[in-house]
Each structure stands twice: as structure tokens, then as C-alpha cells.
Design an enzyme around this catalytic site. Structure first.
Site, short mmCIF file in Angstrom:
data_model
loop_
_atom_site.label_atom_id
_atom_site.label_comp_id
_atom_site.label_asym_id
_atom_site.label_seq_id
_atom_site.Cartn_x
_atom_site.Cartn_y
_atom_site.Cartn_z
N VAL A 78 -14.41 11.75 -21.65
CA VAL A 78 -15.85 11.95 -21.49
C VAL A 78 -16.19 11.77 -20.01
O VAL A 78 -15.94 10.71 -19.44
CB VAL A 78 -16.66 10.95 -22.34
N SER A 106 -11.04 11.21 -18.18
CA SER A 106 -11.54 12.53 -17.83
C SER A 106 -11.26 12.87 -16.36
O SER A 106 -11.24 11.98 -15.49
CB SER A 106 -13.05 12.58 -18.08
N TYR A 129 -8.95 19.98 -16.28
CA TYR A 129 -9.48 21.33 -16.43
C TYR A 129 -8.67 22.31 -15.59
O TYR A 129 -8.01 21.92 -14.63
CB TYR A 129 -10.93 21.40 -15.94
N THR A 155 -7.99 20.88 -21.04
CA THR A 155 -9.20 21.44 -21.65
C THR A 155 -9.36 22.90 -21.22
O THR A 155 -9.42 23.20 -20.03
CB THR A 155 -10.44 20.64 -21.24
N LYS A 251 -6.76 21.45 -25.43
CA LYS A 251 -8.02 21.03 -26.05
C LYS A 251 -9.05 22.16 -25.98
O LYS A 251 -9.28 22.73 -24.91
CB LYS A 251 -8.58 19.80 -25.33
N HIS A 275 -16.04 21.25 -28.10
CA HIS A 275 -16.57 20.49 -26.97
C HIS A 275 -17.82 19.70 -27.36
O HIS A 275 -18.75 19.53 -26.58
CB HIS A 275 -16.88 21.42 -25.79
N ILE A 309 -17.33 13.22 -35.13
CA ILE A 309 -16.75 12.06 -35.80
C ILE A 309 -17.51 10.81 -35.40
O ILE A 309 -17.57 10.46 -34.21
CB ILE A 309 -15.26 11.93 -35.45
#
Length: 379
Positions: A78, A106, A129, A155, A251, A275, A309
């Protein structure tokens, strides 16, 4: 008294945080339909209750990529977690390590790799990324390796930033954003003292380490917008697959054909994810997308899932739908914002207890026994 992350922790976080930070973590893209579907569709999955099955030796333990976990839960990546509590990534990572599960740092964390990794007694995961600046990517991977990171989360569902209109309304972006954020901090003195003053520096730690100069919150939105790469394709990941020796997880998969491509590419795992509803509004919730992906690639690749979740019941539902394990995002950040690392620890204990109740009353003694038989057919 804390009842659940989705109610009490979220409410506590909203009361404590300046609005620009609460809405940044709470919001989604466009009209936020997918954001709402993520939780609603998952809650609608009916569990099949079974009784009198001698569940005295129940176990939540599992393993992923050779790593033992006390339960099938990972704290997911995150961005800006360090803005939600003082050095928030460190606090969350410690809570995860104490529970015996992984923490994923992250790319756009406040605390850099070199601050978080030494603070815990187990290897963390790192998320990256695809960016236009390939030099940054290589630098981040090299620093992650040096810090003992074994598992890379890549990601791929953010070639361009999503349209997050809440950010413009809240002060995270838009006209006079810096002034609006400052005024909001003054009206939230507990956060301003604990995080705003004592939690500095407030920059993108991993980006700043590469650039050799601070990358502040003011630079955050602009840096993201100019560095994400819409030309990304599978061939752009090949050099990373060759460079990275440990497990590599893709991801942002929502379609069975993309899952098959990940298998062909040689990924070790995929994360079925939209996402958190923050990219393309109107796509399937993860709970709806996961079964078809599991049908397509289950057994060929490790399947993880995130988005929506909020409880131990949700963890059991996702595993019954086909996931091997799940990642938490908003749920742990709400708890972190409300009560720091102690809040994250409490959240994980609640999830543990909720999973034990759900498994006991669905007749699954182990994580491997949770499956389609744990669900009511047709629901």
C-alpha cells in the site's frame, strides 16, 4: 471495543486522519462501483455449515514459496503507508513478522527498503511497478536483494493511474492541495503531532534513495503520472525474470487468458486483483473473477487474491473460491491508522479467530481442506 476492521477500525481511522489521507485509502476509481462490489460480492458467498466433525486439531498453517506462514494472509503493498502512522511501514512490518506472516513493501512507501528490512526478523516481500525509468527499477531490485528480500511482487494493472475523483475533492490533488492538506492537519492534532511532526521525513523513501534528493508528497502525484508506462508488455518483464532469482509474483490479473500468459511467462505466482477498485471501475470483483482463473491455472501456478477482504470469513471464502492465500490492503491500513502496530496485531488476531470459527463450522481442519465443498452450491 473493536468488532471488525470493516466497521470499527475504518470509523476510527476516519476520525483520526486528515480527510485527504482517509479518502486516499478509502476511495476507488470513477463512481466506485467495483470498490463496492469487492466487499458486497465476497460477503454474498455462502459458506456450507457442517457439524459434529471433531475439529479439535485444526491448523491455519500453510507455506508459500518455501516460506512457512501461521495463516494464509500477507500484508499487501500500500503506497504512503508511512503517512497513516509514524513510520507506518515499519510498524506494520513488525506486526506481520510477530504474527508469522509476510509484509510487502510498496515501491511508493514512505519508509525505504533499508529502514524496513532490518526492523523485522523475517524476509519481507517487495512490490515494484513497470516504470519508464528502468534505472530506478534496477536500482530498487538491487537494493531489495541486498536487504534480503526473496519474493518480488510485480504490479501490472497500473500502466496509467486510475481516475480517482475523491482525491481531487479531498485535497490529495487538485487546486490548492498543499494548503488544504495543511489546514486539515491543524484540525487533526493527534495525527499532526504523532505523524505530521514526529514521523518525518514524509517523502517516497525508495524514490528519494535513487534520485539522491527528497521526493515529497507534493511531487508524488506528478512523479506517478510521468513514470508509469502504458507501453508495458510481457517482453518488458523478461529482463526482470532473468535478474530476479527468487519467486516472482504478477499482481493485477483478472482474466483467465492473462493468467495463462503468466504461466507461460514463467511467473511463480499471480495475484488475482482489481487494485482494490482503484483502477478500472466496472470490472469484475475479485470474488467473481477468481473461480474462472482457478479453473484455468490451478495447480500450475500459486494463486493469491486481494481486494475486498475485511475479515477471517472473507479469507476462508477466497480460499474456497480457489486462492492459496490472500493479501490485505485497506483492512490493515485502517487498523494501522487507528492504533498503530498494535492495531494491526489486533486485526490479525481477529482474523485468526474468525478463520478458526469458519473452518470449525465448515469442517475444514487445514487450509488445504478449504475448497468448493466449503461453499453452498449455486451461491
Amino acid at each position: 471495543m473493536i468488532i471488525s476492521a470493516s466497521t470499527d477500525y475504518r470509523a476510527a481511522a476516519q476520525a483520526k486522519l486528515p480527510p485527504f489521507l482517509f479518502h486516499y485509502i478509502d476511495g476507488g476509481a470513477y463512481a466506485e462501483h467495483t470498490l463496492r462490489r469487492n466487499t458486497a460480492d465476497l460477503a454474498d458467498i455462502a459458506l456450507r455449515q457442517r457439524v459434529l466433525r471433531n475439529m479439535s486439531d485444526l491448523s491455519l498453517e500453510t507455506s508459500l514459496f518455501g516460506e512457512k506462514l501461521t495463516m494464509p494472509v500477507i500484508l499487501g503493498p500500500v503506497g504512503l503507508t508511512g503517512m497513516y502512522a509514524r513510520r507506518g511501514e515499519v510498524q506494520a512490518a513488525r506486526a506481520a513478522a510477530q504474527k508469522g506472516i509476510p509484509f510487502t513493501l510498496s515501491t511508493v512507501s514512505v519508509c525505504p527498503i533499508e529502514e524496513v528490512a532490518p526492523a523485522i526478523d523475517r524476509p519481507m516481500w517487495f512490490q515494484l511497478y513497470v516504470l519508464k525509468d528502468r534505472g530506478f527499477m534496477r536500482n530498487a531490485l538491487e537494493r531489495a536483494k541486498a536487504a534480503g528480500v526473496k519474493t518480488l511482487v510485480f504490479t501490472v494493472d497500473m500502466p496509467v493511474p486510475g481516475a480517482r475523483y475523491r482525491d481531487a475533492h479531498s485535497g490529495m490533488s487538485g487546486p490548492n492541495a498543499a494548503l488544504r492538506r495543511m489546514l486539515q492537519a491543524f484540525t487533526h492534532p493527534q495525527w499532526a503531532w504523532d505523524v505530521g511532526l514526529r514521523g518525518k521525513p514524509h517523502d517516497l523513501g525508495n524514490v528519494s534513495a535513487y534520485r539522491g534528493q527528497p521526493t515529497s508528497l507534493e511531487d508524488y502525484i506528478g512523479w506517478l503520472g510521468t513514470n508509469f508506462d502504458p507501453s508495458i508488455s510481457w517482453k518488458d518483464l523478461e529482463w526482470i525474470r532473468e535478474f530476479w532469482e527468487g519467486p516472482m509474483i504478477i499482481k493485477g490479473i483478472l482474466d483467465p487468458e492473462d493468467a495463462k500468459d503468466a504461466v507461460r511467462f514463467g511467473a511463480d505466482g499471480i495475484i488475482v486483483s482489481n487494485h482494490g477498485g482503484r483502477q478500472l471501475d466496472g470490472v469484475l470483483s475479485t470474488a467473481r473473477a477468481l473461480p474462472a482463473i482457478a479453473d484455468a491455472v490451478k495447480g500450475e501456478i500459486t494463486l493469491l487474491a486481494d481486494s475486498g477482504i475485511r475479515s477471517g470469513l472473507d479469507v476462508v471464502r477466497m480460499i474456497a473460491l480457489g486462492a492459496d492465500s490472500v493479501l490485505l490492503g485497506r483492512a490493515f491500513v485502517y487498523a494501522l491508522a487507528a492504533a498503530g502496530g498494535a492495531g494491526v496485531s489486533n486485526l490479525l488476531e481477529l482474523i485468526d479467530k474468525e478463520m478458526r470459527v469458519a473452518m470449525t463450522l465448515t469442517g475444514a481442519k487445514t487450509i488445504a481442506e478449504i475448497g468448493a465443498g466449503s461453499l453452498v452450491a449455486g451461491r
